[in-house]
Design a protein around this motif. Structure first.
Motif, short mmCIF file in Angstrom:
data_model
loop_
_atom_site.label_atom_id
_atom_site.label_comp_id
_atom_site.label_asym_id
_atom_site.label_seq_id
_atom_site.Cartn_x
_atom_site.Cartn_y
_atom_site.Cartn_z
N ASN A 221 0.83 -1.20 0.00
CA ASN A 221 0.00 0.00 0.00
C ASN A 221 0.87 1.25 0.00
O ASN A 221 0.60 2.22 -0.72
N CYS A 222 1.92 1.24 0.81
CA CYS A 222 2.83 2.40 0.87
C CYS A 222 3.53 2.63 -0.46
O CYS A 222 3.77 3.79 -0.86
N PHE A 223 3.87 1.55 -1.16
CA PHE A 223 4.50 1.68 -2.48
C PHE A 223 3.55 2.38 -3.45
O PHE A 223 3.96 3.27 -4.22
N PHE A 224 2.27 2.01 -3.43
CA PHE A 224 1.30 2.65 -4.31
C PHE A 224 1.13 4.13 -3.96
O PHE A 224 0.95 4.96 -4.86
N ILE A 225 1.16 4.46 -2.68
CA ILE A 225 1.09 5.87 -2.28
C ILE A 225 2.28 6.63 -2.86
O ILE A 225 2.13 7.72 -3.42
N LYS A 226 3.46 6.06 -2.73
CA LYS A 226 4.67 6.70 -3.28
C LYS A 226 4.55 6.86 -4.80
O LYS A 226 4.95 7.90 -5.36
N GLU A 227 4.01 5.88 -5.46
CA GLU A 227 3.91 5.88 -6.92
C GLU A 227 2.81 6.80 -7.44
O GLU A 227 2.96 7.44 -8.48
N ARG A 228 1.68 6.89 -6.70
CA ARG A 228 0.48 7.50 -7.28
C ARG A 228 0.00 8.78 -6.60
O ARG A 228 -0.80 9.52 -7.19
N GLU A 229 0.42 9.04 -5.36
CA GLU A 229 -0.16 10.17 -4.63
C GLU A 229 0.81 11.33 -4.59
O GLU A 229 1.98 11.17 -4.22
N ALA A 230 0.32 12.51 -4.94
CA ALA A 230 1.16 13.72 -4.99
C ALA A 230 1.78 14.00 -3.62
O ALA A 230 1.12 13.88 -2.58
N TYR A 232 4.45 12.38 -2.32
CA TYR A 232 5.10 11.23 -1.68
C TYR A 232 6.20 10.60 -2.53
O TYR A 232 6.84 9.66 -2.10
N GLN A 233 6.42 11.12 -3.73
CA GLN A 233 7.39 10.51 -4.63
C GLN A 233 8.80 10.50 -4.06
O GLN A 233 9.59 9.58 -4.32
N ASP A 234 9.15 11.48 -3.27
CA ASP A 234 10.51 11.59 -2.74
C ASP A 234 10.65 11.05 -1.32
O ASP A 234 11.71 11.19 -0.71
N LYS A 235 9.60 10.46 -0.80
CA LYS A 235 9.65 9.92 0.56
C LYS A 235 9.98 8.44 0.53
O LYS A 235 9.64 7.72 -0.41
N SER A 236 10.65 7.96 1.56
CA SER A 236 10.97 6.54 1.66
C SER A 236 9.74 5.75 2.06
O SER A 236 8.79 6.30 2.64
N ILE A 237 9.74 4.46 1.77
CA ILE A 237 8.63 3.60 2.13
C ILE A 237 8.46 3.58 3.65
O ILE A 237 7.33 3.62 4.16
N SER A 238 9.54 3.54 4.40
CA SER A 238 9.45 3.52 5.86
C SER A 238 8.83 4.80 6.40
O SER A 238 8.04 4.77 7.35
N ASP A 239 9.17 5.94 5.80
CA ASP A 239 8.58 7.22 6.24
C ASP A 239 7.09 7.26 5.93
O ASP A 239 6.29 7.77 6.72
N ILE A 240 6.72 6.76 4.76
CA ILE A 240 5.30 6.71 4.39
C ILE A 240 4.55 5.80 5.36
O ILE A 240 3.44 6.14 5.82
N LEU A 306 10.18 -7.92 8.11
CA LEU A 306 9.53 -6.61 8.13
C LEU A 306 10.49 -5.50 7.71
O LEU A 306 10.07 -4.48 7.15
N GLN A 307 11.76 -5.69 7.97
CA GLN A 307 12.75 -4.71 7.51
C GLN A 307 13.02 -4.86 6.01
O GLN A 307 13.13 -3.87 5.28
N GLU A 308 13.08 -6.11 5.54
CA GLU A 308 13.36 -6.35 4.12
C GLU A 308 12.22 -5.88 3.22
O GLU A 308 12.45 -5.43 2.10
N VAL A 309 10.97 -5.99 3.71
CA VAL A 309 9.83 -5.67 2.86
C VAL A 309 9.76 -4.18 2.55
O VAL A 309 9.10 -3.76 1.59
N LEU A 310 10.47 -3.36 3.30
CA LEU A 310 10.50 -1.91 3.07
C LEU A 310 11.48 -1.52 1.96
O LEU A 310 11.51 -0.36 1.55
N ASP A 311 12.26 -2.47 1.48
CA ASP A 311 13.25 -2.21 0.43
C ASP A 311 12.53 -1.89 -0.88
O ASP A 311 11.76 -2.70 -1.40
N GLU A 312 12.80 -0.72 -1.42
CA GLU A 312 12.06 -0.27 -2.60
C GLU A 312 12.35 -1.11 -3.84
O GLU A 312 11.48 -1.30 -4.69
#
Length: 459
Positions: A221-230, A232-240, A306-312
């Motif tokens: 879900n966080c990856f889709f936010i980074k990809e699609r929501e204004a 968030y493109q420059d934020k890390s998955i962990s920050d999101i 859980l740490q590995e899954v945050l790897d973009e």
């Protein structure tokens, strides 16, 4: 590149047994035309679920060797606790052996007969755990989510008007929590936007109702936010992820999904009094609070997963492998839910099998045919899973009639996906020859796991 190379190398392989069509026809008949009752070794490509079917990394396997199997206070628990708090941010961490136990512990503690739990769309175990306590699971997803062809970037969003109307109609005394499932599994693995989550938080604050996430696919879900929501493109998955969970009061989690492990889960909340009540129940049915039905080595594997899954790079490959299968099917005019979700491709069984009514389980008919002809196991998410009778005996069918092709993480290659695509194309060509099914046996709850069916000779 839309479909990048796998960001990992293969060290160990597992041979796949091949079976003949005649063998599979005999096996599915013996299983009562229920794919859950098949022996796994008879499956060539297993897309039944992405839950607990992931391949663990060398780092996770190394962690297993550091398992501290002390009954209380295992060092692995403290590693697990630190990781969960860092990602999710909640005060109290309660380990369980899988997600549905976390759901059961939560609902057993907070629900009373007549209570109502809103969600975007409840998945099967969530709904069953709610209904078991004589409460009502209500879906409040946006209308666009119920149109498979409609292309919306966040079809998992909750309809804020529906949610407010539900609360105003029944009152806050009957609604102990609001839930959001990320990503929205029953609606096609569709994400929820950060904007929508903030809006739900505002409603929760207005009516003083806790907000709980079903977080089993949170990283996707966080990856889709980074990809699609204004924004968030420059934020890390962990920050999101940290921002997302900051809007909630807790979460249930099946680590068998985005924990990248084969077993495990947890419940994480801020309410200390509620956490103590749940912990008391945990000790009764699962185990001591620092292991919760898991071995120390399992807790270590979850912590590392859980740490590995945050790897973009991992998430990019994960999402695009699923998307690639969806695009292959779209090119062949196979009706699927659009846009393609995170963990699975969902066939629109109503449109695929338009000659079979929902009362004869068109989704299950596709699932059976996929196995018989090509050794592929998928799962129906439609009338077999969700249809129900009300007090008057009237049968209610779900809006969506789907077949889910759930892709295990780090398990199958692009050639496997091509085989799946070509197999579905062959079935689509012959779809009008396929007959529906009827139930011979069903359980009161979660009937799709153990139901036995048989083919209908004439539709």
């Amino acid at each position: 590149m839309k479909f990048p190379a796998e960001p990992f190398r293969i060290k160990v392989v597992e041979p796949i047994k091949t079976t003949t069509k005649e063998e599979r026809e005999a096996l599915i008949k013996e299983a009562g035309y229920n794919i859950f009752l098949l022996p796994a070794e008879s499956i060539f490509v297993d897309l039944l679920t992405d839950s607990g079917t992931s391949a663990m990394s060398d780092n996770q396997w190394a962690g297993l060797m550091l398992g501290d199997e002390s009954y209380a206070g295992s060092k692995n628990y403290y590693n697990f606790e630190k990781t969960v708090k860092n990602i999710f941010g909640y005060k109290h961490i309660i380990p369980t052996h899988q997600g549905r136990v976390a759901e059961n512990l939560l609902f057993s503690t907070i629900l009373k007969e007549g209570h109502i739990v809103p969600n975007n769309i409840h998945f099967d175990t969530t709904r069953a755990n709610i209904e078991y306590h004589k409460a009502q699971a209500v879906n409040c997803v946006i209308d666009e989510a119920l149109d498979p062809e409609y292309d919306h970037p966040f079809k998992g969003n909750i309809d804020i008007q529906k949610l407010e109307e539900l609360i105003q109609k029944h009152g806050t005394d009957l609604i102990p929590i609001i839930m959001i499932t990320i990503t929205n599994n029953s609606g096609g693995g569709q994400p929820v936007s950060m904007t929508n989550i903030r809006q739900v938080r505002e409603v929760a604050n207005k009516y003083k109702i806790p907000l709980i996430f079903d977080a089993c696919r949170f990283a996707e879900n966080c990856f889709f936010i980074k990809e699609r929501e204004a924004g968030y493109q420059d934020k890390s998955i962990s920050d999101i992820a940290r921002e997302l969970f900051s809007y909630g009061d807790g979460c249930t989690m099946s680590a068998k999904k985005d924990g990248l492990v084969n077993i495990g889960g947890f419940l994480s909340i801020n309410d200390g009094k509620l956490a103590q009540k749940i912990t008391n129940m945990l000790i009764l049915i699962e185990g001591f609070p620092t292991y919760g039905g898991l071995a120390g080595r399992d807790l270590e594997a979850i912590s590392r997963g859980l740490q590995e899954v945050l790897d973009e790079s991992y998430l990019c490959f994960r999402i695009n492998q699923t998307r690639s299968l969806g695009e292959m099917l779209i090119q062949q005019d196979i009706p699927i839910i659009k846009p393609v979700g995170g963990h699975a491709v969902y066939i629109d069984a109503k449109k695929f099998m338009s000659h079979i009514p929902q009362s004869q389980f068109p989704g299950q008919a596709i699932v059976v045919e996929l196995y018989k002809r090509f050794g592929i196991r998928a799962v129906e998410i439609g009338s077999l899973m969700f249809a129900y009778k009300d007090a008057t005996g009237k049968i209610h069918y779900p809006d969506l009639e789907l077949v889910r092709l759930a892709i295990p993480r780090r398990v199958y290659t692009s050639m496997h996906m091509q085989y799946v695509s070509e197999s579905i194309r062959e079935i689509y060509k012959d779809r009008h020859k396929i007959k529906g099914l009827k139930i011979e046996y069903e359980a009161e709850f979660l009937r799709h796991f153990t139901a036995r069916l048989k083919p209908i000779v004439k539709n």
